[in-house]
Motif scaffolding. Structure first.
Motif, PDB file in Angstrom:
ATOM      1  N   ASN A   1      22.712  35.030 113.946  1.00  0.00           N
ATOM      2  CA  ASN A   1      22.139  34.274 112.832  1.00  0.00           C
ATOM      3  C   ASN A   1      22.718  32.881 112.855  1.00  0.00           C
ATOM      4  N   LEU A   2      21.911  31.939 113.332  1.00  0.00           N
ATOM      5  CA  LEU A   2      22.384  30.565 113.438  1.00  0.00           C
ATOM      6  C   LEU A   2      22.180  29.795 112.154  1.00  0.00           C
ATOM      7  N   GLU A   3      21.525  30.412 111.159  1.00  0.00           N
ATOM      8  CA  GLU A   3      21.294  29.666 109.939  1.00  0.00           C
ATOM      9  C   GLU A   3      22.557  29.599 109.097  1.00  0.00           C
ATOM     10  N   SER A   4      23.376  30.630 109.185  1.00  0.00           N
ATOM     11  CA  SER A   4      24.535  30.714 108.308  1.00  0.00           C
ATOM     12  C   SER A   4      25.805  30.518 109.075  1.00  0.00           C
ATOM     13  N   ASP A   5      26.839  30.170 108.354  1.00  0.00           N
ATOM     14  CA  ASP A   5      28.153  30.015 108.942  1.00  0.00           C
ATOM     15  C   ASP A   5      28.744  31.397 109.161  1.00  0.00           C
ATOM     16  N   TYR A   6      29.903  31.453 109.763  1.00  0.00           N
ATOM     17  CA  TYR A   6      30.536  32.708 110.040  1.00  0.00           C
ATOM     18  C   TYR A   6      31.200  33.251 108.782  1.00  0.00           C
ATOM     19  N   SER A   7      31.461  34.579 108.791  1.00  0.00           N
ATOM     20  CA  SER A   7      31.915  35.254 107.591  1.00  0.00           C
ATOM     21  C   SER A   7      33.272  34.753 107.166  1.00  0.00           C
TER      22      SER A   7
ATOM     23  N   TYR B   1      17.762  21.334  95.953  1.00  0.00           N
ATOM     24  CA  TYR B   1      18.710  20.701  96.878  1.00  0.00           C
ATOM     25  C   TYR B   1      17.988  20.192  98.117  1.00  0.00           C
ATOM     26  N   ALA B   2      17.074  21.020  98.642  1.00  0.00           N
ATOM     27  CA  ALA B   2      16.330  20.600  99.834  1.00  0.00           C
ATOM     28  C   ALA B   2      15.486  19.365  99.553  1.00  0.00           C
ATOM     29  N   GLY B   3      14.828  19.343  98.415  1.00  0.00           N
ATOM     30  CA  GLY B   3      14.039  18.166  98.063  1.00  0.00           C
ATOM     31  C   GLY B   3      14.886  16.922  97.936  1.00  0.00           C
ATOM     32  N   TYR B   4      16.081  17.069  97.375  1.00  0.00           N
ATOM     33  CA  TYR B   4      16.973  15.913  97.257  1.00  0.00           C
ATOM     34  C   TYR B   4      17.390  15.400  98.636  1.00  0.00           C
TER      35      TYR B   4
ATOM     36  N   GLN C   1      21.078  25.092 105.943  1.00  0.00           N
ATOM     37  CA  GLN C   1      20.382  26.285 105.452  1.00  0.00           C
ATOM     38  C   GLN C   1      19.456  25.987 104.287  1.00  0.00           C
ATOM     39  N   LEU C   2      18.877  24.794 104.295  1.00  0.00           N
ATOM     40  CA  LEU C   2      17.968  24.406 103.219  1.00  0.00           C
ATOM     41  C   LEU C   2      16.536  24.732 103.626  1.00  0.00           C
ATOM     42  N   PRO C   3      15.761  25.292 102.705  1.00  0.00           N
ATOM     43  CA  PRO C   3      14.367  25.603 103.039  1.00  0.00           C
ATOM     44  C   PRO C   3      13.547  24.317 103.092  1.00  0.00           C
ATOM     45  N   PRO C   4      12.421  24.317 103.798  1.00  0.00           N
ATOM     46  CA  PRO C   4      11.860  25.420 104.580  1.00  0.00           C
ATOM     47  C   PRO C   4      12.113  25.295 106.073  1.00  0.00           C
ATOM     48  N   LEU C   5      12.895  24.309 106.531  1.00  0.00           N
ATOM     49  CA  LEU C   5      13.005  24.026 107.959  1.00  0.00           C
ATOM     50  C   LEU C   5      14.171  24.733 108.631  1.00  0.00           C
ATOM     51  N   SER C   6      15.174  25.186 107.888  1.00  0.00           N
ATOM     52  CA  SER C   6      16.373  25.720 108.527  1.00  0.00           C
ATOM     53  C   SER C   6      16.076  26.991 109.313  1.00  0.00           C
ATOM     54  N   LYS C   7      15.302  27.902 108.752  1.00  0.00           N
ATOM     55  CA  LYS C   7      15.018  29.152 109.458  1.00  0.00           C
ATOM     56  C   LYS C   7      14.185  28.950 110.723  1.00  0.00           C
TER      57      LYS C   7
END
Length: 867
Positions: free
Chosen positions: A416-422, A481-484, A653-659
């Motif tokens: 999962n490259l969208e999120s950081d490590y645990s 947040y993504a819009g900002y 990880q901001l929508p909609p482009l991160s995934k």
């Protein structure tokens, strides 16, 4: 600290407040454990420069063995475990009782067995470790000696260059003083260690230090030497670049080498004082003054040290463990040089993208991006439940169904490259799942510690601030947040980057209108529409020239350039190159997507998929770099800015482009991409191809233009050189050949060990040699005037294409071109020497990414030997 860390000749193995520890102070070894949060950093104010040298920065081992070396191909088969209450093993040791049906050992069992085995075989293990360390120490010394020798050989080649000789004669006092200072600081470091150890007392031998079995000299070699060598090669065309390079080389010295420096200090007063030495010699009466118009003011030079240290802290804060120590310093030095010496329009545009856009996003969006990442890391069940509008009976029926539903084991999650490590915070959240029932006959779990025995930490204040939200509110907030962030990106692009480009790169012309004329200015219908609509103030149109004026303009520039200027037109040529790039990229991506669809497994054959992009760079840039190098350099700068922005959106990880971005790059990542939040593979691939092009453009003269209002002033080169294609040849051919050959047929390893093979290094050298000869042949066939001194008669640009082709195919003339002697250029011997140095550098390099450092080294060799 173990005995391998008791002393070090570099800063990359010492981060304590003391220089080193004596051999007698080493505590017993500890079983290594996996960090729950390897890329976590505290607040920005707590980061100090000595933390660059932590062992979490693993050396870069890419190239010969393959880029995905750190990605496990498959886990080893675990030992079978008996499931009885107590089973006696072969060695007489009672096996640990297993509570589950799996045969995989848990981490706490592995650590306990490791401790018991180590206690039983302590003496034998210590002796075996001592012998192994001695052998590894010898091999490491040989490796570092070869690395130092290669840098010395590069310095000798640069000193022999005719253009660099005059610069060295001008700045010889400054160069000598910085070199002596560097040698004295390195020689004093072991003496300081010995003095510190004697002050501590309780020594077991006379010299209480030893060389570690594994160390890296890159932080004290490459940031200090490579920028100075580059400045000597470009100083004849970019005056005033030598003194800032010398100041920054002292500023990049590792902190442990500086006397009186302390790890907790953000700035070292002693190092700041030493960085003022190069431009203060003439004030002290030991050097000649350099007060030319192109020289940087002493006040600015004195501020380079705090600027470099602050920039390194920011880069470390943004990239964490994605970059190594030497890479952070080299990147900071490169950005400072770009800030100070961006003279050409292409360099000014690159400065606007990296400095204007980067600082703008950092200042305006850093907190919002961090909040978005925090929201994305919180599990869905951890948010506050929304008030339910269902009837009580329906809600009760739903709860009963959830209790009767069988539980399934969790599947292995994909990368999962969208999120950081645990992190420990996530571990606490996931350790208390919702809607669970107590299991009978099982002791209650200890919620205060993890299964490995570590104490759990309470959720941070940043996480607890979002626990009061419902899941729907968290999704809405992430979209806000993504819009900002998207709005700030557009504002920075149009209100910060665009005005800077308009003022300093295009002479006050509108960038969008200039770009339209840059690509469509030779189209008659477009010119008619622009003039008819009175758009000439906004759209910059190239001047109309008759055939005689075009012929005079193209005289002596070669038949390819004549064809570009007279038949196609510069704008149509750029459109053709852009279409050619688009066709190649579409074809390569189609092949890769078809391959992935057939394999249907993202982790299979990663190296082959990645090398497709390496070969793609060769087909894209090798034929087109000589045709219009300024346009290719501009395209590389723009694409680099796009790559950085897209990776920022993926990591945020901001929508909609991160995934979608994460899913696209997932099949092409290697072990280096898994070390930090930044996917560096595609960025380093582009940087490795682009940096030699930008350096060549900084060293080559531009075509003179008498008209100050000419919108295309500074966009044409009067000559070409083979060094333009050094990065493309190194990354596209050398690195790919070394990886493919070394992986499949590499049997003989180098003396210093590691994953690099002799066969892979030979393949690297042969591929680079073929690429340099192909670039030199294309330069000769095209008839472009060369920038190599002394051989202008062999590349004057005269004649037709057939005449240039006959000069290459004629054996006698070809040997006169390839071979040595007064009538030849010695291209074959020079290219062989350059390929050999680049191949050996790739084999010994561990403190930097070979896709960035080795192309720069190859450019230095090609430029210094005038291939």
């Amino acid at each position: 600290m173990t005995d391998d860390r008791t002393s070090s000749v570099t800063s990359s193995s010492s981060t304590d407040s003391s220089p080193a520890l004596p051999a007698t102070d080493a505590p017993p070894e500890r079983i290594p454990s996996r960090s729950s949060q390897p890329y976590h950093r505290g607040s920005f104010s707590n980061i100090t420069m000595p933390q660059f040298a932590r062992e979490s920065f693993m050396p870069s081992e890419s190239g010969t063995e393959a880029d995905d070396e750190h990605v496990p191909k498959g886990l080893p088969v675990p030992r079978s475990r008996h499931h009885g209450k107590s089973v006696l093993a072969l060695g007489g040791k009672a096996e640990v009782v297993s509570e589950s049906s799996t045969s995989v050992l848990s981490p706490d069992v592995l650590e306990e067995e490791g401790r018991v085995r180590k206690k039983q075989n302590g003496g034998m293990d210590r002796e075996r470790k001592r012998v192994g360390d001695r052998g590894r120490r010898r091999r490491e010394l040989v490796r570092r000696a070869v690395e130092v020798g290669l840098l010395g050989f590069q310095a000798a080649m640069v000193a022999a260059n005719p253009d660099a000789e005059g610069v060295i004669r001008t700045y010889w006092r400054e160069l000598l003083s910085v070199g002596n200072l560097w040698c004295v600081l390195i020689a004093l470091y072991p003496l300081r260690l010995v003095c510190w150890a004697y002050r501590q007392g309780k020594l077991s031998r006379t010299i209480p230090i030893r060389i570690p079995a594994s160390f890296d000299l890159a932080p004290m070699l490459y940031p200090q030497i490579i920028p100075v060598l580059i400045s000597l090669l470009v100083a004849h065309n970019l005056q005033g670049v030598v003194l800032p390079s010398l100041v920054l080389s002292i500023s990049a010295l590792p902190r442990p080498l500086i006397p009186t420096a302390r790890p907790w200090e953000t700035f070292s007063n002693m190092q700041w004082l030493l960085s003022c030495l190069p431009f203060s010699l003439h004030k002290l009466g030991f050097g000649s003054p350099h007060d030319g118009e192109q020289e940087i003011a002493p006040e600015i030079l004195a501020l380079l040290y705090p600027l470099h240290q602050t920039l390194c802290l920011i880069l470390l804060y943004l990239t964490t463990t994605s970059l190594l120590v030497s890479e952070v310093h080299l990147l900071s030095i490169g950005l400072i040089h770009l800030l100070l010496f961006a003279r050409s329009p292409q360099a000014v545009i690159l400065r606007a993208i990296l400095w204007g856009g980067g600082l703008g996003l950092l200042v305006s969006c850093s907190h919002v991006i961090r909040w978005g990442i925090t929201l994305a890391r919180i599990p869905k069940w951890r948010f506050r439940k929304a008030p339910s509008d269902e009837p009580a009976l329906a809600e009760l029926f739903r709860e009963l169904l959830s209790l009767l539903r069988p539980r399934t084991s969790s599947k292995t999650s994909r990368l999962n490259l969208e999120s950081d490590y645990s992190t420990d915070e996530d571990e606490i959240l996931l350790s208390h799942p919702a809607h669970t029932c107590p299991v009978p006959d099982r002791p209650p779990s200890n919620h205060a510690t993890t299964p490995s025995g570590r104490r759990k930490r309470a959720p941070s204040a940043s996480l607890r601030a979002f626990f009061s939200l419902t899941y729907e509110q968290s999704v809405t907030r992430r979209w806000l947040y993504a819009g900002y962030v998207y709005a700030c990106t557009l504002v920075i692009a149009f209100l910060v980057v665009r005005p800077h480009i308009q003022t300093y790169a295009l002479g006050g012309r509108e960038p969008l209108g200039w770009a339209v004329g840059y690509f469509l200015g030779d189209w008659p219908q477009f010119r008619f529409w622009a003039v008819k609509g009175n758009w000439e103030r906004w759209i910059s149109l190239p001047p109309l020239r008759d055939d005689i004026e075009k012929g005079l303009l193209c005289e002596g520039t070669g038949w390819v350039n004549r064809l570009r200027m007279t038949f196609l037109g510069p704008a149509h040529t750029r459109l053709a190159i852009s279409a050619y790039y688009l066709i190649l990229i579409t074809f390569a991506l189609s092949l890769l997507l078809l391959h992935l669809a057939r394999k249907s497994v993202c982790g299979s054959d990663v190296d082959t998929r990645r090398k497709v992009f390496h070969f793609l760079t060769v087909f894209m840039f090798l034929p087109t770099l000589y045709i219009d190098p300024t346009f290719v350099a501009l395209a590389m700068a723009v694409v680099l800015g796009i790559f950085l922005l897209l990776d920022l959106l993926r990591a945020s990880q901001l929508p909609p482009l991160s995934k979608p971005i994460a899913h696209f790059v997932e099949p092409f990542v290697d072990g280096r991409d898994l070390r930090g939040p930044v996917v560096v593979s595609h960025i380093f691939l582009l940087v490795g191809c682009a940096v030699p092009v930008w350096l060549s453009l900084a060293s080559l003269p531009r075509s003179a233009s008498n008209n100050e209002e000419d919108p295309w002033k500074g966009w044409e080169l009067s000559s070409r050189e083979v060094a333009l294609v050094a990065g493309v040849v190194c990354v596209g051919l050398g690195d790919a050949a070394a990886s493919l050959v070394g992986r499949r047929w590499g049997k003989t390893k180098w003396l210093w060990g590691g994953g690099k093979s002799v066969e892979g290094s030979v393949a690297f050298a042969v591929a680079v040699l073929i690429g340099l000869l192909a670039g030199a042949a294309w330069l000769r066939v095209g008839g472009w005037p060369t920038a190599v001194p002394g051989i202008a008669d062999l590349g004057s640009g005269g004649g037709s294409g057939m005449e240039s082709l006959r000069s290459v195919l004629d054996v006698k003339r070809l040997w006169g071109w390839l071979g040595p002697g007064p009538e030849g250029t010695g291209v074959l011997g020079k290219a062989t020497a350059c390929a050999t140095v680049a191949s050996l550098t790739e084999a010994v390099l561990t403190g930097g990414n070979d896709n960035v450092v080795v192309p720069v080294v190859l450019w230095e060799c090609v430029k210094a030997l005038a291939v």
